[in-house]
Scaffold this motif. Structure first.
Motif, PDB file in Angstrom:
ATOM      1  N   GLN B   6       0.830  -1.188   0.000  1.00  0.00           N
ATOM      2  CA  GLN B   6       0.000   0.000   0.000  1.00  0.00           C
ATOM      3  C   GLN B   6       0.870   1.245   0.000  1.00  0.00           C
ATOM      4  O   GLN B   6       1.929   1.289   0.633  1.00  0.00           O
ATOM      5  N   SER B   7       0.395   2.263  -0.708  1.00  0.00           N
ATOM      6  CA  SER B   7       1.101   3.530  -0.715  1.00  0.00           C
ATOM      7  C   SER B   7       0.099   4.671  -0.815  1.00  0.00           C
ATOM      8  O   SER B   7      -0.976   4.512  -1.422  1.00  0.00           O
ATOM      9  N   PRO B   8       0.397   5.819  -0.201  1.00  0.00           N
ATOM     10  CA  PRO B   8       1.539   6.008   0.687  1.00  0.00           C
ATOM     11  C   PRO B   8       1.285   5.360   2.048  1.00  0.00           C
ATOM     12  O   PRO B   8       0.162   4.971   2.349  1.00  0.00           O
ATOM     13  N   GLN B   9       2.307   5.249   2.871  1.00  0.00           N
ATOM     14  CA  GLN B   9       2.136   4.678   4.205  1.00  0.00           C
ATOM     15  C   GLN B   9       1.451   5.681   5.127  1.00  0.00           C
ATOM     16  O   GLN B   9       0.648   5.297   5.974  1.00  0.00           O
ATOM     17  N   PHE B  10       1.788   6.958   4.969  1.00  0.00           N
ATOM     18  CA  PHE B  10       1.186   8.023   5.767  1.00  0.00           C
ATOM     19  C   PHE B  10       0.743   9.148   4.838  1.00  0.00           C
ATOM     20  O   PHE B  10       1.422   9.441   3.849  1.00  0.00           O
ATOM     21  N   LEU B  11      -0.367   9.783   5.176  1.00  0.00           N
ATOM     22  CA  LEU B  11      -0.896  10.880   4.384  1.00  0.00           C
ATOM     23  C   LEU B  11      -1.577  11.861   5.320  1.00  0.00           C
ATOM     24  O   LEU B  11      -2.481  11.477   6.071  1.00  0.00           O
ATOM     25  N   SER B  12      -1.129  13.122   5.277  1.00  0.00           N
ATOM     26  CA  SER B  12      -1.730  14.170   6.107  1.00  0.00           C
ATOM     27  C   SER B  12      -2.172  15.299   5.192  1.00  0.00           C
ATOM     28  O   SER B  12      -1.350  15.863   4.471  1.00  0.00           O
ATOM     29  N   ILE B  13      -3.466  15.592   5.193  1.00  0.00           N
ATOM     30  CA  ILE B  13      -3.999  16.590   4.276  1.00  0.00           C
ATOM     31  C   ILE B  13      -4.962  17.526   5.000  1.00  0.00           C
ATOM     32  O   ILE B  13      -5.371  17.255   6.142  1.00  0.00           O
ATOM     33  N   SER B  72      -5.587  -2.130  -6.754  1.00  0.00           N
ATOM     34  CA  SER B  72      -6.815  -1.402  -6.472  1.00  0.00           C
ATOM     35  C   SER B  72      -6.450  -0.011  -5.984  1.00  0.00           C
ATOM     36  O   SER B  72      -5.328   0.237  -5.531  1.00  0.00           O
ATOM     37  N   SER B  73      -7.404   0.885  -6.084  1.00  0.00           N
ATOM     38  CA  SER B  73      -7.197   2.232  -5.562  1.00  0.00           C
ATOM     39  C   SER B  73      -8.448   2.704  -4.842  1.00  0.00           C
ATOM     40  O   SER B  73      -9.564   2.265  -5.125  1.00  0.00           O
ATOM     41  N   LEU B  74      -8.205   3.604  -3.902  1.00  0.00           N
ATOM     42  CA  LEU B  74      -9.275   4.242  -3.135  1.00  0.00           C
ATOM     43  C   LEU B  74      -9.095   5.737  -3.279  1.00  0.00           C
ATOM     44  O   LEU B  74      -8.039   6.273  -2.913  1.00  0.00           O
ATOM     45  N   HIS B  75     -10.089   6.405  -3.818  1.00  0.00           N
ATOM     46  CA  HIS B  75     -10.040   7.846  -3.997  1.00  0.00           C
ATOM     47  C   HIS B  75     -11.086   8.495  -3.102  1.00  0.00           C
ATOM     48  O   HIS B  75     -12.245   8.075  -3.103  1.00  0.00           O
ATOM     49  N   ILE B  76     -10.662   9.495  -2.334  1.00  0.00           N
ATOM     50  CA  ILE B  76     -11.598  10.230  -1.472  1.00  0.00           C
ATOM     51  C   ILE B  76     -11.683  11.661  -1.985  1.00  0.00           C
ATOM     52  O   ILE B  76     -10.646  12.330  -2.158  1.00  0.00           O
ATOM     53  N   THR B  77     -12.870  12.102  -2.217  1.00  0.00           N
ATOM     54  CA  THR B  77     -13.130  13.470  -2.682  1.00  0.00           C
ATOM     55  C   THR B  77     -13.523  14.340  -1.505  1.00  0.00           C
ATOM     56  O   THR B  77     -14.335  13.934  -0.667  1.00  0.00           O
ATOM     57  N   ALA B  78     -12.943  15.526  -1.453  1.00  0.00           N
ATOM     58  CA  ALA B  78     -13.290  16.506  -0.398  1.00  0.00           C
ATOM     59  C   ALA B  78     -13.214  15.865   0.984  1.00  0.00           C
ATOM     60  O   ALA B  78     -14.226  15.757   1.693  1.00  0.00           O
ATOM     61  N   ALA B  79     -12.011  15.442   1.346  1.00  0.00           N
ATOM     62  CA  ALA B  79     -11.825  14.727   2.606  1.00  0.00           C
ATOM     63  C   ALA B  79     -12.302  15.535   3.807  1.00  0.00           C
ATOM     64  O   ALA B  79     -12.214  16.782   3.831  1.00  0.00           O
ATOM     65  N   GLN B  80     -12.817  14.814   4.799  1.00  0.00           N
ATOM     66  CA  GLN B  80     -13.300  15.419   6.031  1.00  0.00           C
ATOM     67  C   GLN B  80     -12.553  14.824   7.224  1.00  0.00           C
ATOM     68  O   GLN B  80     -12.039  13.706   7.138  1.00  0.00           O
ATOM     69  N   PRO B  81     -12.500  15.538   8.356  1.00  0.00           N
ATOM     70  CA  PRO B  81     -11.798  14.993   9.531  1.00  0.00           C
ATOM     71  C   PRO B  81     -12.308  13.616   9.941  1.00  0.00           C
ATOM     72  O   PRO B  81     -11.548  12.794  10.447  1.00  0.00           O
ATOM     73  N   GLY B  82     -13.570  13.333   9.691  1.00  0.00           N
ATOM     74  CA  GLY B  82     -14.137  12.027  10.007  1.00  0.00           C
ATOM     75  C   GLY B  82     -13.589  10.911   9.154  1.00  0.00           C
ATOM     76  O   GLY B  82     -13.800   9.731   9.460  1.00  0.00           O
ATOM     77  N   ASP B  83     -12.852  11.234   8.084  1.00  0.00           N
ATOM     78  CA  ASP B  83     -12.225  10.207   7.243  1.00  0.00           C
ATOM     79  C   ASP B  83     -10.901   9.734   7.836  1.00  0.00           C
ATOM     80  O   ASP B  83     -10.313   8.764   7.347  1.00  0.00           O
ATOM     81  N   THR B  84     -10.426  10.406   8.861  1.00  0.00           N
ATOM     82  CA  THR B  84      -9.167  10.037   9.508  1.00  0.00           C
ATOM     83  C   THR B  84      -9.219   8.601   9.997  1.00  0.00           C
ATOM     84  O   THR B  84     -10.217   8.164  10.585  1.00  0.00           O
ATOM     85  N   GLY B  85      -8.139   7.854   9.706  1.00  0.00           N
ATOM     86  CA  GLY B  85      -8.081   6.467  10.135  1.00  0.00           C
ATOM     87  C   GLY B  85      -7.039   5.705   9.358  1.00  0.00           C
ATOM     88  O   GLY B  85      -6.327   6.255   8.525  1.00  0.00           O
ATOM     89  N   THR B 105      -2.549   2.381   5.080  1.00  0.00           N
ATOM     90  CA  THR B 105      -2.263   3.806   4.890  1.00  0.00           C
ATOM     91  C   THR B 105      -2.930   4.568   6.017  1.00  0.00           C
ATOM     92  O   THR B 105      -4.157   4.462   6.194  1.00  0.00           O
ATOM     93  N   THR B 106      -2.123   5.304   6.782  1.00  0.00           N
ATOM     94  CA  THR B 106      -2.664   6.117   7.874  1.00  0.00           C
ATOM     95  C   THR B 106      -2.992   7.501   7.337  1.00  0.00           C
ATOM     96  O   THR B 106      -2.105   8.237   6.905  1.00  0.00           O
TER      97      THR B 106
END
Lengths: 112, 111
Positions: B6-13, B72-85, B105-106
């Protein structure tokens, strides 16, 4: 709505001690699994069972034993705990071999 | 042994940004699942994809299974704090009875 229940949730052991983690599911699932989760390493499969009375080795089985005497229960045993077994352990179950996995809340084990 | 990377391992946005998480393997899987895990809890299933090229949408989340069923890929549109995990992908091979998990991926979404 218990789902998958793990006991105990926390345990501290000394090196060389033994213990058993219990997993119970009330969904009549055939398949049950034990995973360990370490920082940055996702979930690694320890042992699994495809039905009552059966067990099989996963990716990291050394140092662990399991038993599935009853369909609803899956026990994970550590005969002689080592610091390398410090981890969070998750039990999971599902109906078939590739369906949704239902996880317990985890058991945090520390071996000193 | 099938391996999933999985990539990236960490993601902060920042809240409102878009992101994509990837899950890649050299092995073919009969199905692939995405799970989300919050601290102190077990993973919870988000989606299962089974057909090569399949795209599934779950509100702001879009999941795609590669044509060859190796990635596979996972795309999140307009991320929200509740998506954290922690987002985990898991692949299964028919009749194997078990799933292989990626390292995760954290994701942290800042308000």
């Amino acid at each position: 709505n218990a789902g998958v229940t793990q006991t105990p949730k926390f345990r501290v052991l000394k090196t060389g001690q033994s213990m058993t983690l219990l997993c119970a599911q009330d969904m009549n699932h055939e398949y049950m699994y034990w995973y360990r989760q370490d920082p940055g390493m996702g979930l690694r499969l320890i042992h699994y069972s495809v039905g009552e009375g059966t067990t099989a080795k996963g990716e990291v089985p050394d140092g662990y034993n399991v038993s599935r005497l009853k369909k609803q229960n899956f026990l994970l045993g550590l005969e002689s705990a080592a610091p390398s077994q410090t981890s969070v352990y998750f039990c999971a179950s599902r109906w078939g071999g590739a369906g949704e996995l239902f996880f317990g809340e985890g058991s945090r084990l520390t071996v000193l | 042994t099938q391996l999933l990377e999985q990539s990236p391992q960490f993601l902060s946005i920042q809240e409102g940004e878009n992101l994509t998480v990837y899950c890649n393997s050299s092995s073919v899987f009969s199905s692939l699942q995405w799970y989300r895990q919050e601290p102190g809890e077990g993973p919870v299933l988000l989606v299962t994809v089974v057909t090569g090229g399949e795209v599934k949408k779950l509100k702001r989340l879009t999941f795609q299974f590669g044509d060859a069923r190796k990635d596979s890929s996972l795309h999140i549109t307009a991320a929200q704090p509740g998506d954290t995990g922690l987002y985990l992908c898991a692949g299964a091979v028919a009749n194997a009875g078990k799933s292989t998990f990626g390292d995760g991926t954290t994701l942290t979404v800042k308000p």
